[in-house]
Design a protein around this motif. Structure first.
Motif, PDB file in Angstrom:
ATOM      1  N   TYR A 111       0.859  -1.190   0.000  1.00 37.52           N
ATOM      2  CA  TYR A 111       0.000   0.000   0.000  1.00 37.52           C
ATOM      3  C   TYR A 111       0.884   1.226   0.000  1.00 37.52           C
ATOM      4  CZ  TYR A 111      -3.457  -3.388   1.476  1.00 37.52           C
ATOM      5  OH  TYR A 111      -4.265  -4.492   1.525  1.00 37.52           O
ATOM      6  N   PHE A 112       0.437   2.290  -0.678  1.00 35.96           N
ATOM      7  CA  PHE A 112       1.184   3.548  -0.564  1.00 35.96           C
ATOM      8  C   PHE A 112       0.219   4.716  -0.394  1.00 35.96           C
ATOM      9  CE2 PHE A 112       0.897   2.800  -5.211  1.00 35.96           C
ATOM     10  CZ  PHE A 112       0.439   4.024  -5.692  1.00 35.96           C
ATOM     11  N   HIS A 113       0.774   5.800   0.139  1.00 37.73           N
ATOM     12  CA  HIS A 113      -0.013   6.971   0.547  1.00 37.73           C
ATOM     13  C   HIS A 113       0.106   8.067  -0.510  1.00 37.73           C
ATOM     14  CE1 HIS A 113       0.071  11.007   2.513  1.00 37.73           C
ATOM     15  NE2 HIS A 113      -0.947  10.536   3.201  1.00 37.73           N
ATOM     16  N   VAL A 114      -1.022   8.705  -0.863  1.00 35.76           N
ATOM     17  CA  VAL A 114      -0.997   9.854  -1.780  1.00 35.76           C
ATOM     18  C   VAL A 114      -1.628  11.055  -1.080  1.00 35.76           C
ATOM     19  CG1 VAL A 114      -1.805  10.768  -4.000  1.00 35.76           C
ATOM     20  CG2 VAL A 114      -1.103   8.373  -3.828  1.00 35.76           C
ATOM     21  N   ASN A 115      -0.854  12.135  -0.950  1.00 36.16           N
ATOM     22  CA  ASN A 115      -1.373  13.382  -0.377  1.00 36.16           C
ATOM     23  C   ASN A 115      -2.247  14.089  -1.412  1.00 36.16           C
ATOM     24  OD1 ASN A 115       1.368  13.731  -1.689  1.00 36.16           O
ATOM     25  ND2 ASN A 115       0.697  15.857  -1.598  1.00 36.16           N
ATOM     26  N   ASP A 116      -3.115  14.988  -0.971  1.00 42.12           N
ATOM     27  CA  ASP A 116      -3.969  15.782  -1.882  1.00 42.12           C
ATOM     28  C   ASP A 116      -4.555  14.912  -3.004  1.00 42.12           C
ATOM     29  OD1 ASP A 116      -3.896  18.192  -0.682  1.00 42.12           O
ATOM     30  OD2 ASP A 116      -2.671  19.214  -2.197  1.00 42.12           O
ATOM     31  N   ALA A 117      -5.328  13.895  -2.622  1.00 43.98           N
ATOM     32  CA  ALA A 117      -5.779  12.894  -3.599  1.00 43.98           C
ATOM     33  C   ALA A 117      -6.547  13.513  -4.771  1.00 43.98           C
ATOM     34  CB  ALA A 117      -6.642  11.844  -2.903  1.00 43.98           C
ATOM     35  N   ASP A 118      -7.397  14.501  -4.507  1.00 41.19           N
ATOM     36  CA  ASP A 118      -8.158  15.098  -5.617  1.00 41.19           C
ATOM     37  C   ASP A 118      -7.244  15.798  -6.623  1.00 41.19           C
ATOM     38  OD1 ASP A 118     -10.867  14.390  -5.188  1.00 41.19           O
ATOM     39  OD2 ASP A 118     -11.008  15.841  -3.545  1.00 41.19           O
ATOM     40  N   GLY A 119      -6.108  16.287  -6.156  1.00 39.34           N
ATOM     41  CA  GLY A 119      -5.170  16.986  -7.043  1.00 39.34           C
ATOM     42  C   GLY A 119      -4.119  16.084  -7.655  1.00 39.34           C
ATOM     43  N   ASN A 120      -3.891  14.938  -7.041  1.00 36.40           N
ATOM     44  CA  ASN A 120      -2.748  14.124  -7.480  1.00 36.40           C
ATOM     45  C   ASN A 120      -3.100  12.772  -8.090  1.00 36.40           C
ATOM     46  OD1 ASN A 120      -0.579  15.894  -6.915  1.00 36.40           O
ATOM     47  ND2 ASN A 120      -0.830  15.483  -4.726  1.00 36.40           N
ATOM     48  N   LEU A 121      -4.363  12.368  -8.016  1.00 34.71           N
ATOM     49  CA  LEU A 121      -4.776  11.123  -8.677  1.00 34.71           C
ATOM     50  C   LEU A 121      -5.523  11.475  -9.960  1.00 34.71           C
ATOM     51  CD1 LEU A 121      -6.302   9.100  -5.679  1.00 34.71           C
ATOM     52  CD2 LEU A 121      -4.035   8.810  -6.702  1.00 34.71           C
ATOM     53  N   ALA A 122      -5.608  10.518 -10.871  1.00 35.49           N
ATOM     54  CA  ALA A 122      -6.454  10.677 -12.063  1.00 35.49           C
ATOM     55  C   ALA A 122      -7.045   9.305 -12.364  1.00 35.49           C
ATOM     56  CB  ALA A 122      -5.633  11.166 -13.244  1.00 35.49           C
ATOM     57  N   HIS A 123      -8.274   9.284 -12.851  1.00 38.07           N
ATOM     58  CA  HIS A 123      -8.901   8.004 -13.183  1.00 38.07           C
ATOM     59  C   HIS A 123      -8.184   7.365 -14.370  1.00 38.07           C
ATOM     60  CE1 HIS A 123     -12.119   8.333 -10.306  1.00 38.07           C
ATOM     61  NE2 HIS A 123     -12.213   9.613 -10.620  1.00 38.07           N
TER      62      HIS A 123
END
Ligand code: NAD
Ligand code: ZN
Length: 353
Positions: free
Chosen positions: A123-135
């Motif tokens: 598992y890994f952690h992503v900060n600011d998910a709405d800004g840093n992930l994309a579908h």
């Protein structure tokens, strides 16, 4: 959870760690595919960012959302997502000033396997998910998505930094995966002639496919002399540096026309200074610019670059020369990146297609 880590400079191995904690704006991701990077090699075996103990490596991958914080709006558990290697804090003043990759401090957007554990974990952690992930679009495979974490955005950033314009003659120094994407980016931006510095048949073949028109080898004499010969003494309009060390700047400045621009995306792992040749830099007045930059991260950029693949303007499959199936192969894949066999461009570890 299990992770593959830098134990200290020069040493790597499997370790057990606590699963990361999800803050209100964050997400926890379970990887679907992972890829090691030359930067991991600089970090571990050159000690390029200094000592790190038991830090999980890796910053290239995609995955499935396993947990989201209560403030995350656009992602939910079970979503398949892409993640950029650089994950800025989008509320920082640096992001507001146009430099999200330097949020908080210089290079502060580079968190994975630098300021916190990387992606080579269960598992890994992503900060600011709405800004840093994309579908992840349905027509992009998980292996291809890994190339959107770093190789595509970094190579293309080289083309942005060098400010490639229609008809430019462009020099690309180093045609590993980043340099190949710099060739592709320069080509899409309208370069007429792309001179690539590289000698391995596998990369030359790929570079031709991405739009390189001429090839020179740094093993066959100074780059500047070869470029000047190819261009009737005129030199190139723009250059992108994606390989070599501090010594590459001097010949590139010599090969650049007045008013030319150099975009550097190379991670300079050693050396103290870069030499700028005084005379060929126009005795200080040649309008030859050098800009070095960490690639910007973020969802907007990820979505745009992914749409190049979805719409068949860019094919990253030629980069994926070595494929492993199963998380346990992360170690082997990283060692390949370190040893760089002649037929390697990029290894990828697929956990789920
Ligand atoms: P790579 O090692 O696969 O490719 C570099 C290529 O440069 C190799 O093929 C090598 O043979 C060639 N080379 C070595 N010395 C050279 C010289 N003197 N002249 C010309 N070519 C030379 O690496 P990569 O994975 O393509 O990454 C390229 C660089 O980009 C690395 O330093 C990596 O750490 C860095 N990087 C930067 C960012 C960023 O955001 N700026 C992101 C990812 C990677
Ligand atoms: Zn990388």
């Amino acid at each position: 959870m299990k992770g593959y880590a830098m134990l200290k400079i020069g040493e790597t191995g499997w370790i057990e760690k606590e699963r990361p904690v999800c803050g209100p704006n964050d997400a926890i991701i379970r990887p679907l595919a992972l890829s090691p990077c030359t930067s991991d090699v600089h970090t571990v075996w050159e000690g390029a960012i200094g000592e790190r103990e038991n830090m999980i490596l890796g910053h290239e991958g995609c995955g499935v959302v396993d947990e989201v914080g209560e403030s995350v709006k656009d992602f939910k558990v079970g979503d398949r997502v892409m993640v950029a290697a650089i994950t800025p804090d989008w509320n920082s003043v640096e992001a507001q000033s146009g430099f999200p990759m330097h949020s908080g401090e210089m290079l502060g957007g580079w968190k994975f396997s630098n300021f916190k554990d990387g992606v080579f974990a269960e598992y890994f952690h992503v900060n600011d998910a709405d800004g840093n992930l994309a579908h992840l679009p349905d027509n992009i495979t998980t292996a291809e998505a890994c190339m959107l974490s770093d190789m595509v955005p970094t190579g293309f950033h080289g083309a942005e930094l060098a400010d490639i314009q229609f008809g430019d003659t462009v020099l690309v120094v180093g045609i590993g995966p980043v340099g190949l994407m710099a060739v592709a980016g320069a080509n899409l931006r309208g370069a007429s002639r792309i001179i690539a510095v590289g000698s391995r048949p596998v990369t030359i073949e790929a570079a031709k496919g991405y739009g390189a028109t001429d090839f020179i080898s740094y093993k066959e004499g100074p780059i500047d002399e070869q470029v000047l010969k190819l261009t009737d003494g005129k030199g190139v309009d723009k250059a992108i540096i994606a390989g070599g060390g501090v010594e590459t700047f001097e010949p590139v400045i010599k090969a650049l026309k007045p008013g030319g621009k150099i975009g550097n995306v190379n991670y300079l792992g050693s050396g103290t200074y870069i030499n700028i040749p005084r005379a060929e830099w126009g005795v200080g007045m040649g309008h030859k610019q050098i800009i070095g930059g960490l690639m910007p991260g973020g969802r907007y950029r990820l979505e745009k670059l992914a749409s190049l693949i979805s719409n068949k303007k860019l094919d990253v499959k030629p980069l994926l020369t070595h494929k492993f199936n199963g998380f346990e192969h992360v170690e082997e894949a990283l060692m390949l990146m370190k040893d760089k066999p002649k037929d390697l461009i990029k290894p990828v570890v697929v956990i789920e297609e």
